[in-house]
Design a protein around this motif. Structure first.
Motif, PDB file in Angstrom:
ATOM      1  N   ALA A 153       0.395  45.787  32.737  1.00 53.99           N
ATOM      2  CA  ALA A 153      -0.188  47.051  32.309  1.00 53.99           C
ATOM      3  C   ALA A 153       0.418  47.462  30.970  1.00 53.99           C
ATOM      4  CB  ALA A 153       0.075  48.126  33.359  1.00 53.99           C
ATOM      5  N   GLU A 154      -0.320  48.282  30.257  1.00 54.05           N
ATOM      6  CA  GLU A 154       0.197  48.760  28.975  1.00 54.05           C
ATOM      7  C   GLU A 154       1.489  49.549  29.201  1.00 54.05           C
ATOM      8  OE1 GLU A 154      -1.324  51.426  25.140  1.00 54.05           O
ATOM      9  OE2 GLU A 154      -2.698  50.890  26.756  1.00 54.05           O
ATOM     10  N   GLY A 155       2.524  49.154  28.481  1.00 51.19           N
ATOM     11  CA  GLY A 155       3.815  49.814  28.635  1.00 51.19           C
ATOM     12  C   GLY A 155       4.557  49.407  29.896  1.00 51.19           C
ATOM     13  N   ALA A 156       4.183  48.257  30.490  1.00 54.15           N
ATOM     14  CA  ALA A 156       4.847  47.793  31.718  1.00 54.15           C
ATOM     15  C   ALA A 156       6.334  47.570  31.468  1.00 54.15           C
ATOM     16  CB  ALA A 156       4.199  46.504  32.212  1.00 54.15           C
TER      17      ALA A 156
ATOM     18  N   THR B 169       9.313  50.864  43.424  1.00 50.04           N
ATOM     19  CA  THR B 169       8.637  50.659  42.136  1.00 50.04           C
ATOM     20  C   THR B 169       7.268  50.036  42.361  1.00 50.04           C
ATOM     21  OG1 THR B 169      10.751  50.323  40.988  1.00 50.04           O
ATOM     22  CG2 THR B 169       8.770  49.506  39.899  1.00 50.04           C
ATOM     23  N   ASP B 170       6.249  50.641  41.797  1.00 56.43           N
ATOM     24  CA  ASP B 170       4.892  50.091  41.884  1.00 56.43           C
ATOM     25  C   ASP B 170       4.848  48.789  41.098  1.00 56.43           C
ATOM     26  OD1 ASP B 170       2.203  49.503  41.904  1.00 56.43           O
ATOM     27  OD2 ASP B 170       1.542  51.508  41.296  1.00 56.43           O
ATOM     28  N   ILE B 171       4.539  47.667  41.774  1.00 59.57           N
ATOM     29  CA  ILE B 171       4.588  46.367  41.087  1.00 59.57           C
ATOM     30  C   ILE B 171       3.493  46.244  40.027  1.00 59.57           C
ATOM     31  CG2 ILE B 171       5.645  45.216  43.057  1.00 59.57           C
ATOM     32  CD1 ILE B 171       2.921  43.986  43.679  1.00 59.57           C
TER      33      ILE B 171
ATOM     34  N   LYS C 209       3.141  48.277  37.714  1.00 60.58           N
ATOM     35  CA  LYS C 209       3.671  48.904  36.504  1.00 60.58           C
ATOM     36  C   LYS C 209       4.847  48.140  35.898  1.00 60.58           C
ATOM     37  CE  LYS C 209       2.156  53.509  37.975  1.00 60.58           C
ATOM     38  NZ  LYS C 209       2.558  54.892  38.315  1.00 60.58           N
ATOM     39  N   VAL C 210       5.108  46.929  36.406  1.00 62.92           N
ATOM     40  CA  VAL C 210       6.170  46.092  35.840  1.00 62.92           C
ATOM     41  C   VAL C 210       5.557  44.780  35.384  1.00 62.92           C
ATOM     42  CG1 VAL C 210       7.952  47.127  37.285  1.00 62.92           C
ATOM     43  CG2 VAL C 210       6.770  45.069  38.072  1.00 62.92           C
ATOM     44  N   THR C 211       6.279  44.049  34.538  1.00 63.72           N
ATOM     45  CA  THR C 211       5.751  42.776  34.037  1.00 63.72           C
ATOM     46  C   THR C 211       5.706  41.747  35.163  1.00 63.72           C
ATOM     47  OG1 THR C 211       7.930  41.952  33.366  1.00 63.72           O
ATOM     48  CG2 THR C 211       6.694  43.241  31.750  1.00 63.72           C
ATOM     49  N   ILE C 212       4.678  40.933  35.128  1.00 66.59           N
ATOM     50  CA  ILE C 212       4.499  39.918  36.165  1.00 66.59           C
ATOM     51  C   ILE C 212       5.663  38.928  36.152  1.00 66.59           C
ATOM     52  CG2 ILE C 212       3.028  37.980  36.872  1.00 66.59           C
ATOM     53  CD1 ILE C 212       0.636  39.602  35.843  1.00 66.59           C
ATOM     54  N   HIS C 213       6.129  38.578  34.967  1.00 65.36           N
ATOM     55  CA  HIS C 213       7.219  37.606  34.862  1.00 65.36           C
ATOM     56  C   HIS C 213       8.487  38.115  35.531  1.00 65.36           C
ATOM     57  CE1 HIS C 213      10.597  35.487  32.837  1.00 65.36           C
ATOM     58  NE2 HIS C 213       9.785  34.450  32.934  1.00 65.36           N
ATOM     59  N   SER C 214       8.831  39.371  35.243  1.00 63.82           N
ATOM     60  CA  SER C 214      10.066  39.922  35.816  1.00 63.82           C
ATOM     61  C   SER C 214       9.951  40.100  37.327  1.00 63.82           C
ATOM     62  CB  SER C 214      10.402  41.266  35.157  1.00 63.82           C
ATOM     63  OG  SER C 214       9.415  42.253  35.458  1.00 63.82           O
ATOM     64  N   LEU C 215       8.725  40.220  37.832  1.00 71.25           N
ATOM     65  CA  LEU C 215       8.509  40.358  39.274  1.00 71.25           C
ATOM     66  C   LEU C 215       8.626  39.004  39.969  1.00 71.25           C
ATOM     67  CD1 LEU C 215       7.492  41.973  41.805  1.00 71.25           C
ATOM     68  CD2 LEU C 215       5.173  41.342  41.068  1.00 71.25           C
ATOM     69  N   ARG C 216       7.898  38.028  39.486  1.00 71.46           N
ATOM     70  CA  ARG C 216       7.807  36.747  40.191  1.00 71.46           C
ATOM     71  C   ARG C 216       9.063  35.898  40.055  1.00 71.46           C
ATOM     72  NH1 ARG C 216       1.583  35.335  38.388  1.00 71.46           N
ATOM     73  NH2 ARG C 216       0.600  37.046  39.540  1.00 71.46           N
TER      74      ARG C 216
END
Length: 597
Positions: free
Chosen positions: A341-344, A416-418, A420-427
């Protein structure tokens, strides 16, 4: 024959969007200075070679009658020098433009591949992989000649045509006008075949895509084909697709072959008129034309129609390339539905609390797979999903990894709503083992290390020992450095799952997802594996999907998923006490095992 996905033609565009050529120009732009240099070089070469007919005219009309051998030898040497310069310039042009053309193709193919890496699962769910592959390889390769030679040749030929007309007027304006009378006829031919030719190449690209998709599918499914003795039926399907491709190709190439003969015919007609009138003017009492001028002009006729013929070939190549460009840019323009998302922000270090808040999801509009799901998973605990096939168990874990976007509601990790964060930092903080235990071509060591490139050999071996894969790997000819083929064809289904298991564990995730992780493992290995897993699962939030209920009896919470929701939840003992759907499922497995013991 039933129409399968590989046999579904894609929608044809009614008119070509000129903006796609502008996009192609953006790939060419970084090389415009080199291409301008090549064009200038070729123009100087062409300008010099255009002097050769004038040399011959002077020899015929002046030097031979004067018997001036010194001038004849000088002009001959000058002609040879011009020919050598032209040959050297051509060689340099071919080498340089080949490098530029392949560089542009590399950039286009890189953009497609990078975009494919970002597209969501839903894109690959809906499109045969062979149709994707043909765009990355075949369609891009088809632009090679256009980019390597077509652009420079077109600019050069247009300039040459302008210069040739000037030289022709210099020789004789009357003969030049006769030669130019053929151009309106050629314009009529181009207008007549333009739309049909483009449509024919669009159809051909569709048939090529269909054939490639079926070949890819057949190779992947060869074991099933031979098991069910489907070779003859598959050959019939292949022959049909191949015949469709051949017919489409022949229909399209027919229009390409129309241009060359049309140019040759118009050239022959105008040349005949030039010879008839030229000889008449030479033999006239007032002799308004010399033999030398007619010979020089005849040489220019060939030079006049040669670039027109080349331009006609470029026009054919352009129409062919346009049909491929549409598919190439269509792939690049495919929307990335699951993206940052923008500003993730960056996902903080995960502790492991996972919460579904009123989550609904559907793969197709109007057909909900999950309907207002709610649950909270506490850090460090193990949660299992059970239920009938297609109930949505894998969908839940796919949403945790954000492989798809939810239709409504929120998936939270540590509050934290996933989304709203970058996919890379999540996975990167998750370890995932999917139902399909995919093995990449390479060594077993590289396959296990795939999820953690920084892991040492010792860490890889330790992960393999934990999941009971070490013994069978050690017995292979080169141990951990044994080469395996794509999809692990040399390995059994159970061995592939164990390697995938080790890959997921080596990533040392805070959240571990095991989707049918033990479905292909024998009971004895499963018992050994369970011992290692019990240690591994400590301190991690784990989600397990399993049809073997014996593997999830120790889970902190078991959720029975069906009809778009969670019908039951609790520990193994609690669910058995409820005498509900889970109890029925467990008892049916227990009875089945008892009967087959």
């Amino acid at each position: 024959m039933a129409r399968n996905r590989y046999d579904m033609d894609e929608v044809l565009e009614d008119s070509f969007d000129i903006s796609q050529l502008k996009r192609l120009a953006a790939y060419v732009s970084p090389y415009k200075e080199k291409m301008a240099g090549i064009i200038l070089l070729m123009l100087t070469s062409s300008a010099l070679t255009m002097m050769i007919p004038i040399f011959f005219q002077r020899i015929m009309d002046i030097y031979i009658p004067e018997k001036n051998m010194e001038k004849i030898v000088f002009v001959s040497i000058l002609t040879l020098a011009v020919a050598c310069y032209s040959a050297i310039a051509m060689r340099f042009k071919i080498k340089t433009m080949s490098i530029i053309g392949q560089s542009i193709i590399h950039s286009i193919r890189t953009d497609i591949f990078h975009h494919l890496q970002e597209l969501p699962f839903s894109y690959y769910d809906d499109k045969p992989h062979g149709k994707i592959q043909v765009r990355v390889v075949n369609y891009v390769n088809s632009l090679s000649d256009l980019l390597s030679n077509g652009i420079v040749n077109t600019v050069t030929d247009l300039c040459n045509l302008f210069f040739i007309i000037i030289f022709m007027f210099f020789c004789d304006p009357r003969l030049t006008l006769i030669c130019l009378c053929g151009l309106p006829l050629l314009a009529v031919v181009i207008v007549f075949i333009k739309k049909k030719q483009r449509k024919a190449w669009q159809v051909q690209s569709n048939k090529q895509s269909n054939l490639n998709a079926y070949i890819a599918e057949s190779i992947n499914g060869i074991r099933v084909t031979q098991s069910f003795v489907r070779e003859n039926e598959n050959n019939q399907i292949f022959n049909t697709l191949s015949a469709n491709y051949r017919r489409a190709w022949m229909h399209a190439i027919k229009f390409n072959f129309t241009m060359g003969p049309s140019v040759d015919m118009i050239s022959a007609i105008t040349t005949s008129f030039i010879y008839v009138l030229g000889i008449r003017w030479i033999l006239a009492p007032d002799a308004t034309l010399t033999v030398g001028v007619l010979i020089a002009f005849t040489a220019y006729i060939g030079r006049f129609w040669a670039p027109i013929n080349t331009l006609a070939g470029f026009y054919n190549s352009l129409l062919t390339a346009i049909s491929y460009l549409e598919r190439i840019f269509e792939t690049i323009d495919e929307p990335v539905l699951v993206k940052d998302a923008e500003g993730a922000g960056i996902m903080p270090p995960v502790k492991g609390e996972v919460e579904f808040q009123d989550v609904s999801f559907s793969y197709e509009e109007g057909h909900k797979i999950l309907n207002h799901i709610n649950f909270t998973a506490k850090p460090g605990e193990t949660y299992a999903f059970v239920g009938p096939t297609g109930a949505g168990k894998s969908t839940i874990v796919n949403l945790i990894c954000r492989f798809y976007n939810v239709d409504s509601g929120q998936v939270l990790i540590d509050g934290t709503d996933i989304a709203k964060v970058t996919i890379h930092s999540l996975r990167t903080q998750m370890g995932i083992m999917m139902q399909d235990s995919f093995i990449f071509s390479g060594t077993i060591m590289d396959n296990i290390r795939y999820g953690n490139r920084e892991a040492t050999d010792e860490e890889v071996i330790a992960a393999a020992k934990t999941v009971c894969a070490h013994d069978f790997i050690s017995q292979m000819e080169h141990g951990y450095y044994t080469e395996v083929n794509e999809r692990g064809s040399r390995l059994s289904a159970g061995q592939r799952q164990l390697i995938s298991f080790a890959r997921a564990l080596l990533a040392d995730p805070r959240i571990l997802i095991l989707d049918e992780a033990t479905s292909s493992i024998d009971t004895e290995t499963e018992i050994l594996l369970q011992k290692g897993l019990n240690e591994l699962l400590k301190g991690r939030t784990s989600f397990i999907i399993a049809h073997r209920l014996s593997t999830i009896k120790n889970a902190n919470c078991i959720m029975y998923v069906d009809k778009g929701g969670i019908l039951e939840r609790g520990t193994h003992e609690e669910l058995l006490t409820q005498k509900g759907a889970y109890c029925d499922l467990y008892m049916s497995q227990y009875d089945f095992l008892a009967k087959n013991a």
